[in-house]
Design an enzyme around this catalytic site. Structure first.
Site, PDB file in Angstrom:
ATOM      1  N   ALA A   9       5.188  -1.448   4.739  1.00 37.96           N
ATOM      2  CA  ALA A   9       6.252  -2.189   4.043  1.00 37.96           C
ATOM      3  C   ALA A   9       5.702  -3.495   3.513  1.00 37.96           C
ATOM      4  CB  ALA A   9       7.439  -2.423   4.969  1.00 37.96           C
ATOM      5  N   ALA A  11       4.354  -5.583  -0.132  1.00 41.40           N
ATOM      6  CA  ALA A  11       5.088  -5.904  -1.360  1.00 41.40           C
ATOM      7  C   ALA A  11       5.350  -4.649  -2.198  1.00 41.40           C
ATOM      8  CB  ALA A  11       4.301  -6.928  -2.168  1.00 41.40           C
ATOM      9  N   LYS A 107      -4.740   1.115  -4.236  1.00 42.32           N
ATOM     10  CA  LYS A 107      -5.708   0.913  -5.305  1.00 42.32           C
ATOM     11  C   LYS A 107      -6.953   0.246  -4.717  1.00 42.32           C
ATOM     12  CE  LYS A 107      -2.266   0.469  -9.028  1.00 42.32           C
ATOM     13  NZ  LYS A 107      -1.531  -0.458  -9.907  1.00 42.32           N
ATOM     14  N   GLY A 137      -0.354   2.590 -12.116  1.00 46.43           N
ATOM     15  CA  GLY A 137       0.095   2.116 -13.425  1.00 46.43           C
ATOM     16  C   GLY A 137       0.293   0.614 -13.393  1.00 46.43           C
ATOM     17  N   LYS A 192      -9.945  -1.743 -11.729  1.00 52.10           N
ATOM     18  CA  LYS A 192      -9.355  -2.853 -12.506  1.00 52.10           C
ATOM     19  C   LYS A 192      -9.142  -4.091 -11.637  1.00 52.10           C
ATOM     20  CE  LYS A 192      -5.091  -2.704 -10.755  1.00 52.10           C
ATOM     21  NZ  LYS A 192      -4.337  -3.762 -10.112  1.00 52.10           N
ATOM     22  N   ARG A 256      -2.412 -10.454  -7.111  1.00 51.00           N
ATOM     23  CA  ARG A 256      -3.172 -11.111  -6.046  1.00 51.00           C
ATOM     24  C   ARG A 256      -4.651 -11.171  -6.401  1.00 51.00           C
ATOM     25  NH1 ARG A 256      -0.078  -7.766  -2.486  1.00 51.00           N
ATOM     26  NH2 ARG A 256      -1.082  -6.140  -3.714  1.00 51.00           N
ATOM     27  N   VAL A 280      -2.855  -8.426   0.101  1.00 48.49           N
ATOM     28  CA  VAL A 280      -4.245  -7.981  -0.002  1.00 48.49           C
ATOM     29  C   VAL A 280      -4.758  -8.032  -1.450  1.00 48.49           C
ATOM     30  CG1 VAL A 280      -3.563  -5.538  -0.166  1.00 48.49           C
ATOM     31  CG2 VAL A 280      -5.841  -6.120   0.637  1.00 48.49           C
ATOM     32  N   GLU A 282      -7.363  -6.266  -3.213  1.00 49.22           N
ATOM     33  CA  GLU A 282      -8.212  -5.102  -2.938  1.00 49.22           C
ATOM     34  C   GLU A 282      -9.583  -5.189  -3.605  1.00 49.22           C
ATOM     35  OE1 GLU A 282      -7.527  -2.947  -0.758  1.00 49.22           O
ATOM     36  OE2 GLU A 282      -5.502  -2.144  -0.856  1.00 49.22           O
TER      37      GLU A 282
HETATM   38  N1  LIG Z   1       1.668  -5.342  -5.093  1.00 45.16           N
HETATM   39  C1  LIG Z   1       1.520  -4.676  -6.203  1.00 45.16           C
HETATM   40  O1  LIG Z   1       1.964  -5.134  -7.262  1.00 45.16           O
HETATM   41  C2  LIG Z   1       0.843  -3.336  -6.214  1.00 45.16           C
HETATM   42  C3  LIG Z   1       0.015  -2.928  -5.174  1.00 45.16           C
HETATM   43  N2  LIG Z   1      -0.617  -1.733  -5.232  1.00 45.16           N
HETATM   44  C4  LIG Z   1      -1.491  -1.268  -4.166  1.00 45.16           C
HETATM   45  O2  LIG Z   1      -0.692  -0.836  -3.065  1.00 45.16           O
HETATM   46  C5  LIG Z   1      -1.364  -1.083  -1.832  1.00 45.16           C
HETATM   47  C6  LIG Z   1      -0.449  -1.889  -0.934  1.00 45.16           C
HETATM   48  O3  LIG Z   1      -0.166  -3.088  -1.625  1.00 45.16           O
HETATM   49  P1  LIG Z   1       0.949  -4.105  -1.168  1.00 45.16           P
HETATM   50  O4  LIG Z   1       2.055  -3.430  -0.488  1.00 45.16           O
HETATM   51  O5  LIG Z   1       1.311  -4.908  -2.336  1.00 45.16           O
HETATM   52  O6  LIG Z   1       0.067  -5.000  -0.157  1.00 45.16           O
HETATM   53  P2  LIG Z   1       0.516  -6.028   0.944  1.00 45.16           P
HETATM   54  O7  LIG Z   1      -0.674  -6.884   1.234  1.00 45.16           O
HETATM   55  O8  LIG Z   1       1.781  -6.677   0.568  1.00 45.16           O
HETATM   56  O9  LIG Z   1       0.762  -5.058   2.178  1.00 45.16           O
HETATM   57  C7  LIG Z   1      -0.268  -4.326   2.773  1.00 45.16           C
HETATM   58  C8  LIG Z   1       0.367  -3.414   3.780  1.00 45.16           C
HETATM   59  O10 LIG Z   1      -0.648  -2.772   4.556  1.00 45.16           O
HETATM   60  C9  LIG Z   1      -0.275  -2.857   5.917  1.00 45.16           C
HETATM   61  N3  LIG Z   1      -1.408  -2.732   6.795  1.00 45.16           N
HETATM   62  C10 LIG Z   1      -2.577  -3.416   6.772  1.00 45.16           C
HETATM   63  N4  LIG Z   1      -3.358  -3.007   7.762  1.00 45.16           N
HETATM   64  C11 LIG Z   1      -2.689  -2.042   8.437  1.00 45.16           C
HETATM   65  C12 LIG Z   1      -2.986  -1.223   9.569  1.00 45.16           C
HETATM   66  N5  LIG Z   1      -4.137  -1.290  10.207  1.00 45.16           N
HETATM   67  N6  LIG Z   1      -2.037  -0.353   9.978  1.00 45.16           N
HETATM   68  C13 LIG Z   1      -0.875  -0.255   9.346  1.00 45.16           C
HETATM   69  N7  LIG Z   1      -0.545  -1.003   8.273  1.00 45.16           N
HETATM   70  C14 LIG Z   1      -1.445  -1.878   7.836  1.00 45.16           C
HETATM   71  C15 LIG Z   1       0.374  -4.218   6.004  1.00 45.16           C
HETATM   72  O11 LIG Z   1       1.084  -4.344   7.196  1.00 45.16           O
HETATM   73  P3  LIG Z   1       1.505  -5.843   7.695  1.00 45.16           P
HETATM   74  O12 LIG Z   1       2.511  -6.346   6.723  1.00 45.16           O
HETATM   75  O13 LIG Z   1       2.060  -5.598   9.025  1.00 45.16           O
HETATM   76  O14 LIG Z   1       0.261  -6.662   7.692  1.00 45.16           O
HETATM   77  C16 LIG Z   1       1.248  -4.168   4.760  1.00 45.16           C
HETATM   78  O15 LIG Z   1       2.407  -3.424   4.975  1.00 45.16           O
HETATM   79  C17 LIG Z   1      -2.668  -1.799  -2.205  1.00 45.16           C
HETATM   80  O16 LIG Z   1      -3.714  -0.868  -2.220  1.00 45.16           O
HETATM   81  C18 LIG Z   1      -2.424  -2.340  -3.600  1.00 45.16           C
HETATM   82  O17 LIG Z   1      -3.597  -2.437  -4.361  1.00 45.16           O
HETATM   83  C19 LIG Z   1      -0.401  -0.900  -6.270  1.00 45.16           C
HETATM   84  C20 LIG Z   1       0.449  -1.248  -7.306  1.00 45.16           C
HETATM   85  C21 LIG Z   1       1.120  -2.505  -7.340  1.00 45.16           C
HETATM   86  O1  LIG Z   2      -1.898  -3.219  -9.110  1.00 40.31           O
HETATM   87  C1  LIG Z   2      -1.144  -4.117  -9.411  1.00 40.31           C
HETATM   88  C2  LIG Z   2      -0.303  -4.068 -10.618  1.00 40.31           C
HETATM   89  O2  LIG Z   2      -0.328  -2.830 -11.219  1.00 40.31           O
HETATM   90  C3  LIG Z   2      -1.020  -5.304  -8.553  1.00 40.31           C
HETATM   91  O3  LIG Z   2      -2.170  -6.006  -8.557  1.00 40.31           O
HETATM   92  P1  LIG Z   2      -2.539  -6.959  -7.325  1.00 40.31           P
HETATM   93  O4  LIG Z   2      -2.853  -6.060  -6.161  1.00 40.31           O
HETATM   94  O5  LIG Z   2      -3.682  -7.730  -7.830  1.00 40.31           O
HETATM   95  O6  LIG Z   2      -1.353  -7.825  -7.034  1.00 40.31           O
END
Ligand SMILES: NC(=O)C1=CN([C@@H]2O[C@H](COP(=O)(O)OP(=O)(O)OC[C@H]3O[C@@H](n4cnc5c(N)ncnc54)[C@H](OP(=O)(O)O)[C@@H]3O)[C@@H](O)[C@H]2O)C=CC1
Ligand SMILES: O=C(CO)COP(=O)(O)O
Length: 332
Positions: A9, A11, A107, A137, A192, A256, A280, A282
């Site tokens: 859960a 972002a 990603k 996307g 990217k 990020r 994170v 990434e």
């Molecule tokens: N944010 C964006 O705009 C977008 C993100 N993404 C991709 O989606 C993925 C997730 O991103 P996002 O949700 O934004 O990242 P966040 O940093 O907001 O959240 C990361 C999640 O991973 C969890 N986590 C980390 N380590 C563990 C573990 N060992 N066990 C279980 N859960 C864990 C965190 O839990 P906790 O909160 O408890 O630390 C948190 O829920 C990434 O790969 C990102 O690149 C893709 C498209 C858009």
């Molecule tokens: O993948 C993303 C938008 O498509 C979000 O990028 P960040 O992980 O850098 O916030």
């Protein structure tokens, strides 16, 4: 409509969970943090990872219990930080229903193995390719969470499964396209982020749009070269997950990765930029994995290599650009 479980859960996990709930699915969020589970359950908010949303949908619930989270799930969405995906998913291996489709939002490339998330997820869960889907996307989580119009791409080697999941995540404000090019989606989304670090750094150092466009354009060429060598379809790089996500991520302080790079460009150390980061970035771990993939496929990766020099050796933005674009004239 379906029973969908979202693992993680953060972002994007939460924002995509809201899309799924808005589309009419019953959504269960699983999070490792008890504080996040409690907030979603009791107040329908996620103040830790997605504070901009004041009221999450009523058909979204949360649990910290792994077995309860995935019991009866038709679809399991994985939204965990890429470097932790494997260790988190093995705990679910024997719990997820054998018929469930598994969708990755992640990603990144696993730094220790150089593997894409499709490979990591399938290995960790013992999954056949046809049950794995990637979603990628231009999807900045805060804007999707605000229900601003956006689109994504759903990929699966079995295109029927891609259509099924695309329908489950379609709303009035969120559109989904389909593809069978899973490798292309994985490579676009992961690589990217490294480009966004470099573009953010150039802006942080005070450079303008010309420098950004130079990095983005050469970055896209590098993504496509490595991606195609890995087996991706060339057209994917021209689509939403390719150039589309590059535009969104490299152009927004909501990213990020962009912000991490911006802070480096302003003079912060990697440690300081990590502390500042709200979630994170990434690209930081993925940069060295891209260099390794380039070596494996005999494809030059000057951008990723220069970014690893920033991250490991602390070189400046000007030095990074010098390494990315060495002196001498070459064909574009
Ligand atoms: N944010 C964006 O705009 C977008 C993100 N993404 C991709 O989606 C993925 C997730 O991103 P996002 O949700 O934004 O990242 P966040 O940093 O907001 O959240 C990361 C999640 O991973 C969890 N986590 C980390 N380590 C563990 C573990 N060992 N066990 C279980 N859960 C864990 C965190 O839990 P906790 O909160 O408890 O630390 C948190 O829920 C990434 O790969 C990102 O690149 C893709 C498209 C858009
Ligand atoms: O993948 C993303 C938008 O498509 C979000 O990028 P960040 O992980 O850098 O916030």
């Amino acid at each position: 409509m379906a029973n969908v479980t979202v693992l993680g859960a953060g972002a994007w996990g939460t924002a995509f969970g809201q899309v799924l709930a808005d589309a009419g699915n019953d959504v269960t969020m699983w999070a490792i943090e008890p504080e996040i589970v409690e907030a979603i359950e009791k107040t329908h908010t996620n103040p830790v990872r997605l504070p901009s949303v004041k009221q999450l949908p009523a058909n979204m619930t949360a649990t910290g219990d792994r077995a309860a989270a995935v019991r009866g799930a038709d679809v399991v969405v994985v939204a965990i930080a890429a470097q932790h995906a494997r260790e988190a998913l093995v705990e679910f291996k024997d719990l997820i229903p054998e018929t469930a489709l598994i969708v990755s939002l992640m990603k990144g490339i696993e730094q220790s193995t150089g593997k894409r998330m499709d490979q990591v997820v399938c290995e960790a869960l013992g999954l056949e390719d046809e049950r794995f889907l990637a979603v990628s996307g231009p999807n900045l989580s805060k804007q999707v969470a605000a229900r601003e119009p956006a689109a994504t791409v759903v990929g699966c080697t079995n295109i029927e499964n891609a259509y099924e999941v695309a329908k489950l995540c379609t709303t009035k404000y969120f559109r989904a396209f389909v593809t069978s090019d899973v490798i292309g989606l994985e490579m676009c989304g992961s690589l990217k982020n490294v480009v966004a670090l470099a573009v953010g750094m150039s802006h942080g150092a005070g450079y303008g749009e010309n420098t950004a466009a130079m990095i983005e354009t050469r970055g896209l060429a590098e993504i496509a070269a490595v991606g195609e060598a890995a087996g991706a379809m060339p057209e994917t790089f021209r689509g939403l997950a390719g150039v589309g996500d590059l535009i969104a991520t490299c152009g927004s302080p909501l990213s990020r990765n962009y912000t991490f790079g911006y802070n480096l460009g302003k003079g912060l150390s990697v440690e300081e930029a990590t502390k500042e980061s709200n979630g994170v970035a990434e690209g930081v771990a993925t940069a060295s994995a891209v260099v390794a993939l380039g070596e494996q496929y005999h494809v030059p990766t000057p951008l990723a290599l220069a970014m690893t020099r920033v991250l490991n050796d602390g070189i400046s933005c000007a030095e990074m650009l010098g390494e990315m674009f060495p002196e001498g004239v070459t064909e574009e």
